[in-house]
Design a protein around this motif. Structure first.
Motif, PDB file in Angstrom:
ATOM      1  N   VAL A  43       0.515  -1.465  -0.068  1.00 43.93           N
ATOM      2  CA  VAL A  43      -0.238  -0.097  -0.149  1.00 43.93           C
ATOM      3  C   VAL A  43       1.226   1.418   0.370  1.00 43.93           C
ATOM      4  O   VAL A  43       0.904   2.145  -0.551  1.00 43.93           O
ATOM      5  CB  VAL A  43      -0.997   0.306   0.909  1.00 43.93           C
ATOM      6  N   ALA A  44       2.054   0.965   0.273  1.00 49.80           N
ATOM      7  CA  ALA A  44       2.643   2.279   0.893  1.00 49.80           C
ATOM      8  C   ALA A  44       3.386   2.727  -0.550  1.00 49.80           C
ATOM      9  O   ALA A  44       3.407   3.845  -0.295  1.00 49.80           O
ATOM     10  CB  ALA A  44       4.274   2.099   1.797  1.00 49.80           C
ATOM     11  N   GLN A  45       3.776   1.755  -1.161  1.00 49.77           N
ATOM     12  CA  GLN A  45       4.583   1.736  -2.729  1.00 49.77           C
ATOM     13  C   GLN A  45       2.860   2.773  -3.238  1.00 49.77           C
ATOM     14  O   GLN A  45       3.797   3.919  -4.408  1.00 49.77           O
ATOM     15  CB  GLN A  45       4.535   0.438  -3.680  1.00 49.77           C
ATOM     16  N   LEU A  46       2.174   2.497  -3.210  1.00 48.66           N
ATOM     17  CA  LEU A  46       0.453   3.082  -3.695  1.00 48.66           C
ATOM     18  C   LEU A  46       0.175   4.825  -3.339  1.00 48.66           C
ATOM     19  O   LEU A  46      -0.723   5.640  -3.930  1.00 48.66           O
ATOM     20  CB  LEU A  46      -0.862   2.816  -4.114  1.00 48.66           C
ATOM     21  N   VAL A  47       0.797   5.438  -2.232  1.00 49.56           N
ATOM     22  CA  VAL A  47       0.570   6.617  -2.086  1.00 49.56           C
ATOM     23  C   VAL A  47       2.360   7.614  -1.979  1.00 49.56           C
ATOM     24  O   VAL A  47       3.413   7.030  -1.640  1.00 49.56           O
ATOM     25  CB  VAL A  47       0.579   6.047  -0.245  1.00 49.56           C
ATOM     26  N   GLN A  48       1.487   8.740  -2.299  1.00 54.07           N
ATOM     27  CA  GLN A  48       2.813   9.833  -2.994  1.00 54.07           C
ATOM     28  C   GLN A  48       2.175  11.274  -1.685  1.00 54.07           C
ATOM     29  O   GLN A  48       1.429  12.082  -2.152  1.00 54.07           O
ATOM     30  CB  GLN A  48       2.373  10.540  -4.073  1.00 54.07           C
ATOM     31  N   PRO A  49       3.160  10.937  -0.551  1.00 48.44           N
ATOM     32  CA  PRO A  49       2.987  12.494   0.397  1.00 48.44           C
ATOM     33  C   PRO A  49       3.915  13.309  -0.751  1.00 48.44           C
ATOM     34  O   PRO A  49       4.755  12.945  -1.304  1.00 48.44           O
ATOM     35  CB  PRO A  49       3.621  12.126   1.425  1.00 48.44           C
ATOM     36  N   ASP A  50       3.684  14.708   0.197  1.00 49.38           N
ATOM     37  CA  ASP A  50       4.678  15.608  -0.500  1.00 49.38           C
ATOM     38  C   ASP A  50       5.589  15.923   0.555  1.00 49.38           C
ATOM     39  O   ASP A  50       5.958  16.002   1.933  1.00 49.38           O
ATOM     40  CB  ASP A  50       3.608  16.922  -0.386  1.00 49.38           C
ATOM     41  N   ILE A  51       6.590  16.065  -0.505  1.00 48.95           N
ATOM     42  CA  ILE A  51       7.816  16.854   1.228  1.00 48.95           C
ATOM     43  C   ILE A  51       7.804  17.753   2.070  1.00 48.95           C
ATOM     44  O   ILE A  51       8.257  17.261   3.393  1.00 48.95           O
ATOM     45  CB  ILE A  51       9.288  17.491   0.388  1.00 48.95           C
ATOM     46  N   ALA A  52       6.724  18.111   1.994  1.00 48.95           N
ATOM     47  CA  ALA A  52       6.658  19.752   2.702  1.00 48.95           C
ATOM     48  C   ALA A  52       5.782  18.713   4.232  1.00 48.95           C
ATOM     49  O   ALA A  52       5.462  19.579   4.955  1.00 48.95           O
ATOM     50  CB  ALA A  52       6.061  20.548   2.644  1.00 48.95           C
ATOM     51  N   SER A  53       5.022  17.526   4.382  1.00 51.48           N
ATOM     52  CA  SER A  53       4.107  17.291   5.004  1.00 51.48           C
ATOM     53  C   SER A  53       4.996  15.841   5.352  1.00 51.48           C
ATOM     54  O   SER A  53       4.286  15.278   6.271  1.00 51.48           O
ATOM     55  CB  SER A  53       3.147  16.628   5.033  1.00 51.48           C
ATOM     56  N   ILE A  54       6.445  15.294   4.922  1.00 51.87           N
ATOM     57  CA  ILE A  54       6.750  14.373   5.536  1.00 51.87           C
ATOM     58  C   ILE A  54       8.533  14.537   5.650  1.00 51.87           C
ATOM     59  O   ILE A  54       8.932  15.078   5.581  1.00 51.87           O
ATOM     60  CB  ILE A  54       7.078  12.981   4.973  1.00 51.87           C
ATOM     61  N   THR A  55       8.821  13.602   6.456  1.00 54.07           N
ATOM     62  CA  THR A  55      10.072  13.370   7.454  1.00 54.07           C
ATOM     63  C   THR A  55      11.166  12.138   6.094  1.00 54.07           C
ATOM     64  O   THR A  55      10.313  11.066   5.689  1.00 54.07           O
ATOM     65  CB  THR A  55      10.399  13.376   8.406  1.00 54.07           C
ATOM     66  N   PRO A  56      12.486  12.526   6.013  1.00 56.72           N
ATOM     67  CA  PRO A  56      12.483  11.050   5.698  1.00 56.72           C
ATOM     68  C   PRO A  56      11.991   9.950   7.309  1.00 56.72           C
ATOM     69  O   PRO A  56      12.511   8.883   7.118  1.00 56.72           O
ATOM     70  CB  PRO A  56      13.858  10.542   6.449  1.00 56.72           C
ATOM     71  N   ALA A  57      12.031  10.338   8.319  1.00 57.48           N
ATOM     72  CA  ALA A  57      11.879   9.377   9.444  1.00 57.48           C
ATOM     73  C   ALA A  57      10.130   8.936   9.214  1.00 57.48           C
ATOM     74  O   ALA A  57       9.797   7.594   8.982  1.00 57.48           O
ATOM     75  CB  ALA A  57      11.638  10.209  10.548  1.00 57.48           C
TER      76      ALA A  57
ATOM     77  N   VAL B  77      -1.250   5.063  -8.133  1.00 55.87           N
ATOM     78  CA  VAL B  77      -0.628   5.697  -7.146  1.00 55.87           C
ATOM     79  C   VAL B  77      -1.522   7.068  -6.532  1.00 55.87           C
ATOM     80  O   VAL B  77      -1.717   8.064  -7.809  1.00 55.87           O
ATOM     81  CB  VAL B  77       0.624   6.783  -7.746  1.00 55.87           C
ATOM     82  N   TYR B  78      -1.430   7.018  -5.718  1.00 57.55           N
ATOM     83  CA  TYR B  78      -2.524   8.458  -5.603  1.00 57.55           C
ATOM     84  C   TYR B  78      -1.810   9.319  -4.992  1.00 57.55           C
ATOM     85  O   TYR B  78      -0.505   9.840  -4.316  1.00 57.55           O
ATOM     86  CB  TYR B  78      -3.204   7.872  -4.197  1.00 57.55           C
ATOM     87  N   MET B  79      -1.788  11.059  -5.439  1.00 60.89           N
ATOM     88  CA  MET B  79      -1.040  11.857  -4.696  1.00 60.89           C
ATOM     89  C   MET B  79      -1.611  12.470  -4.351  1.00 60.89           C
ATOM     90  O   MET B  79      -2.692  12.888  -4.096  1.00 60.89           O
ATOM     91  CB  MET B  79      -0.930  12.862  -6.429  1.00 60.89           C
ATOM     92  N   VAL B  80      -1.142  12.165  -2.588  1.00 56.91           N
ATOM     93  CA  VAL B  80      -1.882  12.238  -1.301  1.00 56.91           C
ATOM     94  C   VAL B  80      -0.971  13.972  -0.341  1.00 56.91           C
ATOM     95  O   VAL B  80       0.129  13.179   0.372  1.00 56.91           O
ATOM     96  CB  VAL B  80      -2.413  11.690  -0.327  1.00 56.91           C
ATOM     97  N   PRO B  81      -0.540  15.078  -0.854  1.00 63.26           N
ATOM     98  CA  PRO B  81       0.203  15.663  -0.485  1.00 63.26           C
ATOM     99  C   PRO B  81       0.333  15.524   1.286  1.00 63.26           C
ATOM    100  O   PRO B  81       1.406  15.451   1.804  1.00 63.26           O
ATOM    101  CB  PRO B  81      -0.233  17.116  -1.265  1.00 63.26           C
ATOM    102  N   GLU B  82      -0.812  16.411   1.890  1.00 65.95           N
ATOM    103  CA  GLU B  82      -0.552  15.923   3.055  1.00 65.95           C
ATOM    104  C   GLU B  82      -1.787  15.236   3.980  1.00 65.95           C
ATOM    105  O   GLU B  82      -1.354  14.976   4.990  1.00 65.95           O
ATOM    106  CB  GLU B  82      -1.519  17.113   3.873  1.00 65.95           C
ATOM    107  N   ASP B  83      -2.530  14.587   3.300  1.00 63.07           N
ATOM    108  CA  ASP B  83      -3.409  13.915   3.587  1.00 63.07           C
ATOM    109  C   ASP B  83      -2.626  11.877   3.848  1.00 63.07           C
ATOM    110  O   ASP B  83      -4.144  11.130   4.084  1.00 63.07           O
ATOM    111  CB  ASP B  83      -5.125  13.880   3.951  1.00 63.07           C
ATOM    112  N   TRP B  84      -1.992  11.961   3.591  1.00 61.95           N
ATOM    113  CA  TRP B  84      -1.045  10.849   2.768  1.00 61.95           C
ATOM    114  C   TRP B  84      -1.148   9.763   4.334  1.00 61.95           C
ATOM    115  O   TRP B  84      -1.650   8.322   4.031  1.00 61.95           O
ATOM    116  CB  TRP B  84       0.404  10.790   3.019  1.00 61.95           C
ATOM    117  N   LYS B  85      -1.513  10.178   5.702  1.00 59.74           N
ATOM    118  CA  LYS B  85      -1.216   8.891   6.419  1.00 59.74           C
ATOM    119  C   LYS B  85      -3.271   8.227   7.160  1.00 59.74           C
ATOM    120  O   LYS B  85      -3.206   7.233   6.523  1.00 59.74           O
ATOM    121  CB  LYS B  85      -1.416  10.190   8.473  1.00 59.74           C
ATOM    122  N   GLY B  86      -3.748   8.925   6.625  1.00 63.69           N
ATOM    123  CA  GLY B  86      -5.412   8.769   6.429  1.00 63.69           C
ATOM    124  C   GLY B  86      -5.224   7.969   6.422  1.00 63.69           C
ATOM    125  O   GLY B  86      -6.174   6.696   5.660  1.00 63.69           O
ATOM    126  N   LEU B  87      -4.842   8.055   4.405  1.00 64.81           N
ATOM    127  CA  LEU B  87      -5.788   7.792   2.901  1.00 64.81           C
ATOM    128  C   LEU B  87      -4.605   6.281   3.128  1.00 64.81           C
ATOM    129  O   LEU B  87      -5.714   5.255   2.971  1.00 64.81           O
ATOM    130  CB  LEU B  87      -4.742   8.172   2.128  1.00 64.81           C
TER     131      LEU B  87
END
Length: 796
Positions: free
Chosen positions: A60-74, A342-352
């Motif tokens: 599932v994580a392969q199908l989720v694309q967050p924006d770099i402004a809302s994630i960290t390397p962690a 692939v879902y482009m989900v910039p900020e709501d990636w965790k919920g998706l």
């Protein structure tokens, strides 16, 4: 070939018995261990093996694309996203003007996080990074910025576009990024659309030819030694499909009509791009006959996959899945089931992410569909060599080669493109400029690299607070005129206000045009060019008896009959980018005026769709050589749009309307964005990307809004998530109103309307101040002046 690859890939990814295995030449290898034996797998066998060893959560994580402004390397290490993106206003460490070195360092950090070993033999799949390098790698300070597509379409030169793609790919590689969301192969059919400049032409054949050339430039040609190799990146054709055909040119709007007729225009650029080895396709925001593309299985799967044989990756656009009926940004199985990979989900990636995992477990989404989508993600990584070995971005070809960012050979290609894109529409003999000429240059755009580059340049909307200092190595049109003028002993002088006489100047060049914009912010109700700075300068020089050359910067053809009538020469320069000397090359005759319109130029200002000679002042293919000095007939200056009254909007679609200013303690917040006087305003999404603002007030701070004089009240669409901690006061024309209680009541109730009339602010004027004694935040999506009945009350 592509359909065969797709069918075999599907078989392999689903591990179906009896399917043949397709192996790419030069594909990556992986060692699979069974007992004491080790086999080297490649091609589809490698993909099938990886999928078989991946947990549901990693798939599932392969199908989720967050924006770099809302994630960290962690976050990447924890979830193992298949890809990340940077939006138009996203940059490393929260700085969208970050230097290239920081982009490469972050690319390494994401890659290292994604490749850390996982327990139980589960494969660690490298993440890839996608960016909107739509006219060069223009997110990066110092990169070469090429003309936008509308200008490239006017060149009529696919080989040039191929070279631009190659140069762009190299500069992308410098920063360690793998993937670009380009080219746009939209066929713009209504120039009121805010993305018209992203289209090569209104003619699908021109779009197809240029789109193929850009794909080949970015990726290389299939079968060649460098296909997706050194100096190449993954390309994306977008937006599938119909983005350029919406009703009234409304971005993300509706496209209606017979499906076969729509396909003949808007799908036709895709098959040639697919045949050219296209890596990915981006789904469009728009609807086709009432159904959003992100959820349209008949088109994303049956048409794109079945009929057209596309075997690459389908990526969504910015929260585009959330626009499907019944969906939200965090809950939308419909998109995956329709064919999105692939879902482009910039900020709501965790919920998706969490929702998708649950929906696979409860059977809402079949595991077979997940595996199919994951296989497509892995396949594009495999073809791009991302699965080969363990080479982090900074160790790859061209990475960290800062000399190749804004590389002189690339700038030379860009300068050539600028010259070839220039379309000469009128010339009474003033061009080419003469040797030893005394030349006056005027217009605020003459020395503005930001304005000549347009949107999608360093920031999403471009322009705004950007200055020439933000474009190291770039050349403004004014600077280009200076440099080329020196070669012919011409004296070039800047006269910002047009002060010159015939005794001082032989010719005047006036540079003017549209302010930068991107996407829906650029949507217009008509094509009348209203800014009269250029017109006033042309009139002033005319009164002094000085011949004039009008250089018009725009993202679309516009009604400029007044300027065409008064200028002695008129050049459509589009949005040329960082190499302003290309404009000077044509004006001085160092390069031919070879550009030809790829869009019909309107004779009328109403903006109705114009796709052919009927109603065109200049049809597609128009343009003069420098030797063509035939007279242009005097044009009608009648324009009903100019006399229909001004718009009431002050802030709409994520932008302050022309003439409206936002300040705090005397410092301007361009387009209601930035930080000043203790007030911080940033873009947020309501209905579309950054179409609203979150405005944060420090203690004792105020936001001052002012606009054109006019009667009426104010209507403000707003939302308050947390009640004010202290008094909040509105002020206008000397009247004040304490709204602390009203804003407290609005807490947590979503979007509401605030209507202000003389019944609560007796002296309403063309200025409005919001002042807060304590820290406070409010979200605003629109501000408008509106005529109201005399007894209209206020409401919150």
């Amino acid at each position: 070939m592509f359909r065969r690859q797709w069918l075999l890939a599907t078989c392999a990814s689903l591990a179906l018995a009896g399917c043949a295995t397709y192996t790419d030449v030069g594909s990556s290898n992986v060692a699979a261990t069974t007992g004491t034996e080790t086999a080297v797998l490649s091609g589809e066998a490698q993909i099938a093996d990886l999928i078989q060893r991946m947990s549901l959560e990693r798939k599932v994580a392969q199908l989720v694309q967050p924006d770099i402004a809302s994630i960290t390397p962690a976050d990447v290490e924890k979830y193992r996203f298949g890809s990340v993106l940077n939006g138009g206003n996203s940059g490393p460490n929260g700085n969208d003007l970050a230097p290239a070195q920081e982009w490469l360092a972050l690319a390494d950090a994401f890659w290292e996080a994604s490749t850390k070993p996982l327990p139980n033999g589960e494969p660690a799949i490298p993440t890839i990074w996608g960016t909107d390098a739509v006219h060069g790698h223009a997110n990066i300070p110092g990169a070469t910025i090429f003309p936008h597509n509308i200008g490239l379409g006017a060149t009529g030169d696919p080989d040039l576009i191929r070279r631009i793609g190659a140069a762009t790919a190299t500069e992308i590689e410098v920063t360690g990024i793998d993937w670009t969301f380009a080219p746009t192969v939209a066929v713009a059919r209504d120039d009121r659309w805010g993305r018209t400049y992203e289209s090569y032409s209104e003619d699908p054949e021109i779009v197809a030819a240029m789109g193929v050339a850009m794909v080949e430039g970015l990726q290389g040609k299939p079968g060649s030694a460098d296909f997706l190799g050194e100096g190449r990146v993954i390309a994306t054709a977008k937006h599938f499909f119909g983005d350029g055909g919406t009703e009234q040119g409304v971005d993300q709007g509706d496209v209606n009509g017979d499906i076969e007729d729509l396909k003949a225009v808007h799908v036709s650029p895709y098959p040639p791009a697919i045949e050219a080895g296209l890596g990915s396709v981006m789904a469009s925001f728009n609807s086709i006959n009432g159904q959003k593309m992100h959820g349209n299985k008949a088109l994303l799967t049956d048409l794109l996959r079945g009929e057209m044989g596309f075997d690459g990756l389908v990526v969504g656009d910015w929260n585009g899945h959330g626009q499907i009926k019944g969906c939200t940004n965090t809950d939308c199985p419909q998109a995956l089931l329709a064919g999105l990979d692939v879902y482009m989900v910039p900020e709501d990636w965790k919920g998706l992410y969490e929702t998708l995992v649950k929906q696979v477990r409860d059977g809402t989404i079949p595991m077979a569909r997940v595996d199919e989508a994951v296989a497509r993600v892995l396949r594009i990584k495999q073809r791009a060599g991302i699965l080969d070995g363990e080479v982090k971005p900074s160790l790859r070809a061209n990475a960290g080669r800062w000399d190749k960012l804004g590389f002189a050979p690339h700038r030379a290609v860009a300068r050539e493109a600028v010259a070839k894109s220039m379309v000469l529409l009128k010339n009474n003999g003033v061009l080419p400029l003469k040797e030893n000429a005394r030349i006056t240059v005027a217009g605020s755009a003459a020395d503005s690299i930001a304005q000549q580059s347009g949107g999608w340049t360093l920031t999403w909307q471009g322009g705004g607070e950007l200055t020439n200092d933000d474009f190291p190595g770039a050349t403004s049109i004014l600077r280009g005129l200076f440099e080329v003028g020196l070669s012919v002993n011409a004296k070039v002088t800047l006269s910002p206000d047009g002060t010159a006489s015939a005794d001082e100047a032989d010719v005047a060049i006036v540079v003017f045009g549209e302010e930068p914009y991107a996407e829906f912010v650029g949507d217009r109700k008509d094509l009348a060019f209203r800014d009269e700075e250029g017109l006033a300068l042309l009139r002033k020089f005319k009164a002094e008896g000085i011949p004039t050359v009008a250089v018009f910067l725009s993202g679309r053809p516009m009604w400029v009959n007044r300027e065409l009538n008064i200028a002695d020469a008129f050049v459509a320069a589009w949005l040329p980018g960082s190499e302003g000397a290309g404009v000077a090359d044509v004006l001085f005759g160092k390069a031919p005026a070879s550009g030809r319109l790829s869009f019909s130029w309107p004779a009328d200002c109403n903006g109705k769709p114009l796709n052919g000679p009927d109603g065109a002042l200049f049809p597609v293919g128009s343009g003069r050589d420098l030797t063509d000095t035939s007279a242009l007939a005097t044009l009608s200056e009648e324009c009903s749009a100019l006399t229909a009254g001004g718009q009431s909007d002050w802030f709409a679609a994520g932008r302050l309307i022309e003439g409206v200013r936002a300040l705090s303690k005397g410092t301007e917040l361009p387009d209601l964005r930035g930080s000043a006087g203790g007030v911080v305003a940033r873009g947020i999404d309501r209905n579309a990307q950054e179409d609203a603002r979150l405005i944060q007030f420090g203690p004792g701070t105020a936001l001052d809004l002012s606009g054109p004089q006019g009667a009426g009240g104010y209507r403000i669409t707003y939302s308050v998530n947390q009640r004010p901690a202290g008094p909040v006061v509105l002020a206008s024309g000397g009247s004040t109103l304490d709204v602390t209680q009203e804003l407290s009541v609005a807490e947590g109730k979503g979007w509401r309307e605030m209507v202000l009339t003389p019944n609560c602010l007796a002296k309403l004027s063309n200025s409005l101040t919001i002042r807060s004694d304590a820290p406070f935040a409010i979200q605003i999506s629109s501000i408008a002046r509106e005529q109201m009945d005399d007894d209209a009350g206020c409401s919150f």
